[in-house]
Scaffold this motif. Structure first.
Motif, short mmCIF file in Angstrom:
data_model
loop_
_atom_site.label_atom_id
_atom_site.label_comp_id
_atom_site.label_asym_id
_atom_site.label_seq_id
_atom_site.Cartn_x
_atom_site.Cartn_y
_atom_site.Cartn_z
N MET A 1 0.84 -1.20 0.00
CA MET A 1 0.00 0.00 0.00
C MET A 1 0.87 1.24 0.00
O MET A 1 1.84 1.32 0.74
CB MET A 1 -0.93 0.00 1.22
N SER A 2 0.51 2.22 -0.82
CA SER A 2 1.27 3.46 -0.91
C SER A 2 0.93 4.38 0.25
O SER A 2 -0.19 4.38 0.77
CB SER A 2 0.96 4.16 -2.23
N LEU A 3 1.89 5.19 0.65
CA LEU A 3 1.65 6.22 1.65
C LEU A 3 1.38 7.57 0.99
O LEU A 3 1.26 8.57 1.69
CB LEU A 3 2.85 6.33 2.59
N TYR A 4 1.25 7.58 -0.33
CA TYR A 4 1.06 8.84 -1.04
C TYR A 4 -0.21 9.55 -0.57
O TYR A 4 -1.31 8.98 -0.56
CB TYR A 4 0.98 8.62 -2.55
N GLY A 5 -0.06 10.79 -0.17
CA GLY A 5 -1.20 11.58 0.26
C GLY A 5 -1.68 11.30 1.67
O GLY A 5 -2.59 11.99 2.16
N LYS A 6 -1.09 10.33 2.34
CA LYS A 6 -1.44 10.08 3.74
C LYS A 6 -0.86 11.19 4.60
O LYS A 6 0.25 11.66 4.37
CB LYS A 6 -0.90 8.73 4.21
N VAL A 7 -1.60 11.61 5.60
CA VAL A 7 -1.13 12.65 6.51
C VAL A 7 -0.42 11.98 7.68
O VAL A 7 -1.00 11.18 8.41
CB VAL A 7 -2.30 13.52 7.01
N ALA A 8 0.85 12.30 7.84
CA ALA A 8 1.68 11.70 8.88
C ALA A 8 2.12 12.75 9.88
O ALA A 8 2.72 13.76 9.49
CB ALA A 8 2.89 11.01 8.27
N LEU A 9 1.83 12.52 11.14
CA LEU A 9 2.27 13.41 12.21
C LEU A 9 3.45 12.76 12.91
O LEU A 9 3.33 11.63 13.41
CB LEU A 9 1.11 13.66 13.18
N VAL A 10 4.57 13.45 12.96
CA VAL A 10 5.78 12.92 13.57
C VAL A 10 6.21 13.86 14.69
O VAL A 10 6.45 15.05 14.45
CB VAL A 10 6.93 12.78 12.54
N THR A 11 6.32 13.33 15.91
CA THR A 11 6.79 14.16 17.02
C THR A 11 8.30 14.03 17.17
O THR A 11 8.90 13.04 16.76
CB THR A 11 6.11 13.77 18.34
N GLY A 12 8.90 15.07 17.72
CA GLY A 12 10.36 15.10 17.80
C GLY A 12 10.99 15.17 16.44
O GLY A 12 12.08 14.63 16.20
N ALA A 13 10.32 15.87 15.51
CA ALA A 13 10.73 15.87 14.10
C ALA A 13 11.80 16.90 13.78
O ALA A 13 12.20 17.02 12.62
CB ALA A 13 9.51 16.10 13.20
N GLY A 14 12.28 17.63 14.77
CA GLY A 14 13.25 18.67 14.49
C GLY A 14 14.66 18.17 14.25
O GLY A 14 15.48 18.88 13.67
N ARG A 15 14.95 16.95 14.69
CA ARG A 15 16.31 16.43 14.54
C ARG A 15 16.30 14.92 14.75
O ARG A 15 15.28 14.32 15.07
CB ARG A 15 17.24 17.08 15.56
N GLY A 16 17.45 14.31 14.56
CA GLY A 16 17.65 12.91 14.90
C GLY A 16 16.70 11.95 14.21
O GLY A 16 16.39 12.09 13.01
N ILE A 17 16.21 10.98 14.96
CA ILE A 17 15.34 9.95 14.40
C ILE A 17 14.06 10.55 13.85
O ILE A 17 13.58 10.16 12.78
CB ILE A 17 15.03 8.88 15.46
N GLY A 18 13.48 11.52 14.57
CA GLY A 18 12.23 12.13 14.11
C GLY A 18 12.38 12.80 12.76
O GLY A 18 11.53 12.64 11.88
N ARG A 19 13.47 13.56 12.58
CA ARG A 19 13.70 14.20 11.28
C ARG A 19 13.89 13.14 10.20
O ARG A 19 13.34 13.26 9.09
CB ARG A 19 14.94 15.10 11.35
#
Length: 252
Positions: free
Chosen positions: A1-19
């Motif tokens: 299944m494609s993730l195209y157009g799916k809305v993904a919320l990622v926390t801690g996204a400013g650096r490291g694993i989250g980025r």
């Protein structure tokens, strides 16, 4: 299944694993809501996403504040749409030190960020996911759960990650056959700011042998990159597995 157009919320996204997770999701066509406290770091992540042709919005918030959870989900929905993929990556390793010296209030604050916030974000995102018959929740944990005795001086971190895993597996059982999956991800020993903190400030706060192990792992070049760890997580998102503990070292 494609993730195209799916809305993904990622926390801690400013650096490291989250980025790295955010960039990997963007490569697969997901639209990103990037969440962390530092707007500057999030803006750098967003720039990287857009440079590779992706779409991202910056949602600066202190997830340690209870009111932030609903605001983050609402802002994501307003700018991108309801959350389809939730990666709870933000966490704190603090407080470090001997338990006899621990402030219970500070110890409890770690539970708010590391356990209560991921759970609250999931609960808030779930109505849309279950109504749509599809959703993905991944809670980023730590290999320390398998060996909690190996982080002497990090009682709060070990306890919160164990609680997060129990919450995730119980939630997965509750969501059985809804099309919404919930899984744990153990990212391995990744070259992140948290690892750097343990090396710099671990002396005197961690058990001596524990601190020495962090130093040795770094000196021997045994840390993996955030990008490699993130790909291991994102590669699994299109499958239907649920209620699992994924480890970066597992075959996929």
């Amino acid at each position: 299944m494609s993730l195209y157009g799916k809305v993904a919320l990622v926390t801690g996204a400013g650096r490291g694993i989250g980025r790295a997770v955010a960039l990997s999701l963007a490569e697969r066509g997901a639209w990103l809501a990037l969440v962390a406290r530092s707007e500057d770091e999030l803006s750098r992540t967003a720039k990287l996403v857009t440079e590779q042709g992706g779409r991202a919005v910056v949602v600066a918030a202190d997830l340690g504040e209870p009111a932030s959870v609903a605001a983050v989900v609402d802002r994501t929905a307003a700018q991108l749409g309801p959350v389809d993929v939730l990666v709870n990556n933000a966490a704190t390793v603090e407080p470090l030190g001997r338990s006899t010296d621990m402030d219970p209030h500070t110890w409890g604050a770690a539970f708010r960020l590391n356990v209560i916030t991921p759970a609250a974000l999931s609960f808030t995102a779930l109505p849309h996911m279950t109504a749509a018959g599809w959703g993905r929740i991944v809670n980023v944990s730590s290999g320390i759960v398998a060996h909690p005795e190996a982080l002497i001086g990090g009682n709060a971190y070990a306890a919160t990650k164990a609680a997060l895993e129990a919450h995730t597996l119980n939630l997965a059982a509750e969501l059985h056959r809804t099309g919404v999956t919930a899984n744990v991800y153990r990212p391995g020993s990744v070259d992140t700011a948290m690892q750097g903190l343990m090396r710099r400030e671990g002396g005197g706060r961690l058990d001596e042998a524990t601190h020495a192990r962090f130093l040795r792992t770094y000196e021997e070049g045994r840390l993996i990159s955030a990008d490699d760890s993130a790909r291991s997580l994102v590669d699994r998102l299109t499958g239907d597995a649920t209620g699992e503990i994924w480890d970066v070292s597992d075959p996929r």
